[in-house]
Design a protein around this motif. Structure first.
Motif, PDB file in Angstrom:
ATOM      1  N   ALA A  49      66.042  30.102  60.159  1.00  0.00           N
ATOM      2  CA  ALA A  49      66.274  30.194  58.712  1.00  0.00           C
ATOM      3  C   ALA A  49      66.069  31.628  58.220  1.00  0.00           C
ATOM      4  CB  ALA A  49      65.347  29.235  57.972  1.00  0.00           C
ATOM      5  N   LEU A  50      65.020  32.288  58.686  1.00  0.00           N
ATOM      6  CA  LEU A  50      64.775  33.676  58.283  1.00  0.00           C
ATOM      7  C   LEU A  50      65.827  34.612  58.850  1.00  0.00           C
ATOM      8  CD1 LEU A  50      60.895  33.798  58.631  1.00  0.00           C
ATOM      9  CD2 LEU A  50      62.228  33.881  56.518  1.00  0.00           C
ATOM     10  N   GLY A  51      66.333  34.299  60.025  1.00  0.00           N
ATOM     11  CA  GLY A  51      67.378  35.114  60.622  1.00  0.00           C
ATOM     12  C   GLY A  51      68.702  35.001  59.891  1.00  0.00           C
ATOM     13  N   LEU A  52      68.923  33.901  59.224  1.00  0.00           N
ATOM     14  CA  LEU A  52      70.155  33.703  58.471  1.00  0.00           C
ATOM     15  C   LEU A  52      69.997  34.037  56.983  1.00  0.00           C
ATOM     16  CD1 LEU A  52      71.339  30.346  60.075  1.00  0.00           C
ATOM     17  CD2 LEU A  52      72.222  32.639  60.510  1.00  0.00           C
ATOM     18  N   ALA A  53      68.775  34.155  56.500  1.00  0.00           N
ATOM     19  CA  ALA A  53      68.526  34.357  55.068  1.00  0.00           C
ATOM     20  C   ALA A  53      69.138  35.653  54.546  1.00  0.00           C
ATOM     21  CB  ALA A  53      67.026  34.339  54.793  1.00  0.00           C
ATOM     22  N   TRP A  54      69.159  36.701  55.340  1.00  0.00           N
ATOM     23  CA  TRP A  54      69.702  37.971  54.859  1.00  0.00           C
ATOM     24  C   TRP A  54      71.201  37.890  54.628  1.00  0.00           C
ATOM     25  CZ3 TRP A  54      73.310  40.690  57.683  1.00  0.00           C
ATOM     26  CH2 TRP A  54      73.482  40.288  58.994  1.00  0.00           C
ATOM     27  N   LEU A  55      71.857  36.891  55.202  1.00  0.00           N
ATOM     28  CA  LEU A  55      73.295  36.735  54.996  1.00  0.00           C
ATOM     29  C   LEU A  55      73.636  36.340  53.562  1.00  0.00           C
ATOM     30  CD1 LEU A  55      74.283  34.898  58.283  1.00  0.00           C
ATOM     31  CD2 LEU A  55      74.804  37.256  57.647  1.00  0.00           C
ATOM     32  N   LEU A  56      72.682  35.751  52.854  1.00  0.00           N
ATOM     33  CA  LEU A  56      72.937  35.349  51.472  1.00  0.00           C
ATOM     34  C   LEU A  56      73.274  36.546  50.593  1.00  0.00           C
ATOM     35  CD1 LEU A  56      70.104  32.713  51.026  1.00  0.00           C
ATOM     36  CD2 LEU A  56      72.533  32.295  51.431  1.00  0.00           C
ATOM     37  N   ALA A  57      72.616  37.659  50.799  1.00  0.00           N
ATOM     38  CA  ALA A  57      72.871  38.856  49.995  1.00  0.00           C
ATOM     39  C   ALA A  57      74.001  39.701  50.563  1.00  0.00           C
ATOM     40  CB  ALA A  57      71.602  39.699  49.909  1.00  0.00           C
ATOM     41  N   LEU A  58      74.399  39.457  51.785  1.00  0.00           N
ATOM     42  CA  LEU A  58      75.376  40.313  52.450  1.00  0.00           C
ATOM     43  C   LEU A  58      76.748  40.267  51.787  1.00  0.00           C
ATOM     44  CD1 LEU A  58      75.813  42.234  54.805  1.00  0.00           C
ATOM     45  CD2 LEU A  58      76.475  40.267  56.180  1.00  0.00           C
ATOM     46  N   ARG A  59      77.197  39.115  51.327  1.00  0.00           N
ATOM     47  CA  ARG A  59      78.532  38.994  50.739  1.00  0.00           C
ATOM     48  C   ARG A  59      78.691  39.913  49.538  1.00  0.00           C
ATOM     49  NH1 ARG A  59      81.102  35.906  46.699  1.00  0.00           N
ATOM     50  NH2 ARG A  59      83.300  35.600  47.181  1.00  0.00           N
ATOM     51  N   ARG A  60      77.759  39.837  48.605  1.00  0.00           N
ATOM     52  CA  ARG A  60      77.848  40.689  47.415  1.00  0.00           C
ATOM     53  C   ARG A  60      77.721  42.169  47.772  1.00  0.00           C
ATOM     54  NH1 ARG A  60      77.334  38.161  42.274  1.00  0.00           N
ATOM     55  NH2 ARG A  60      76.961  35.942  42.522  1.00  0.00           N
ATOM     56  N   PHE A  61      76.910  42.460  48.746  1.00  0.00           N
ATOM     57  CA  PHE A  61      76.740  43.845  49.178  1.00  0.00           C
ATOM     58  C   PHE A  61      78.035  44.394  49.760  1.00  0.00           C
ATOM     59  CE2 PHE A  61      75.093  47.193  51.987  1.00  0.00           C
ATOM     60  CZ  PHE A  61      74.356  47.893  51.061  1.00  0.00           C
ATOM     61  N   LEU A  62      78.715  43.599  50.582  1.00  0.00           N
ATOM     62  CA  LEU A  62      79.988  44.035  51.152  1.00  0.00           C
ATOM     63  C   LEU A  62      81.063  44.173  50.081  1.00  0.00           C
ATOM     64  CD1 LEU A  62      80.066  42.001  54.479  1.00  0.00           C
ATOM     65  CD2 LEU A  62      79.609  44.432  54.175  1.00  0.00           C
ATOM     66  N   ILE A  63      81.046  43.298  49.084  1.00  0.00           N
ATOM     67  CA  ILE A  63      81.986  43.428  47.968  1.00  0.00           C
ATOM     68  C   ILE A  63      81.738  44.744  47.248  1.00  0.00           C
ATOM     69  CG2 ILE A  63      82.584  42.500  45.690  1.00  0.00           C
ATOM     70  CD1 ILE A  63      82.195  39.695  46.889  1.00  0.00           C
TER      71      ILE A  63
END
Length: 71
Positions: A49-63
């Motif tokens: 879960a912690l390894g995947l949690a950073w993906l939540l913010a990644l989409r907006r960051f890439l945008i």
């Protein structure tokens, strides 16, 4: 699609690498103290879960890196 490079991509990439390094160090430093005595399967679920949690913010960051807008 843009025709010329933008400063946001290299700055964003460096920021992302720095943020992930800090996140990883914080997780590696503090999480084992909290969950070290838990059963192995539960520890595995927490680390996944912690390894995947950073993906939540990644989409907006890439945008932001591509367009300059957060949404």
């Amino acid at each position: 699609m843009r025709n010329e490079p933008t400063w946001r991509i290299p700055v964003g990439l460096l920021g992302l690498l720095f943020a992930l390094a800090v996140y990883g160090l914080v997780i590696a430093r503090y999480v084992p103290e909290v969950i070290g005595t838990w059963p192995t399967l539960l520890q595995t679920l927490v680390y996944v879960a912690l390894g995947l949690a950073w993906l939540l913010a990644l989409r907006r960051f890439l945008i932001w890196m591509e367009t300059g807008r957060w949404g």
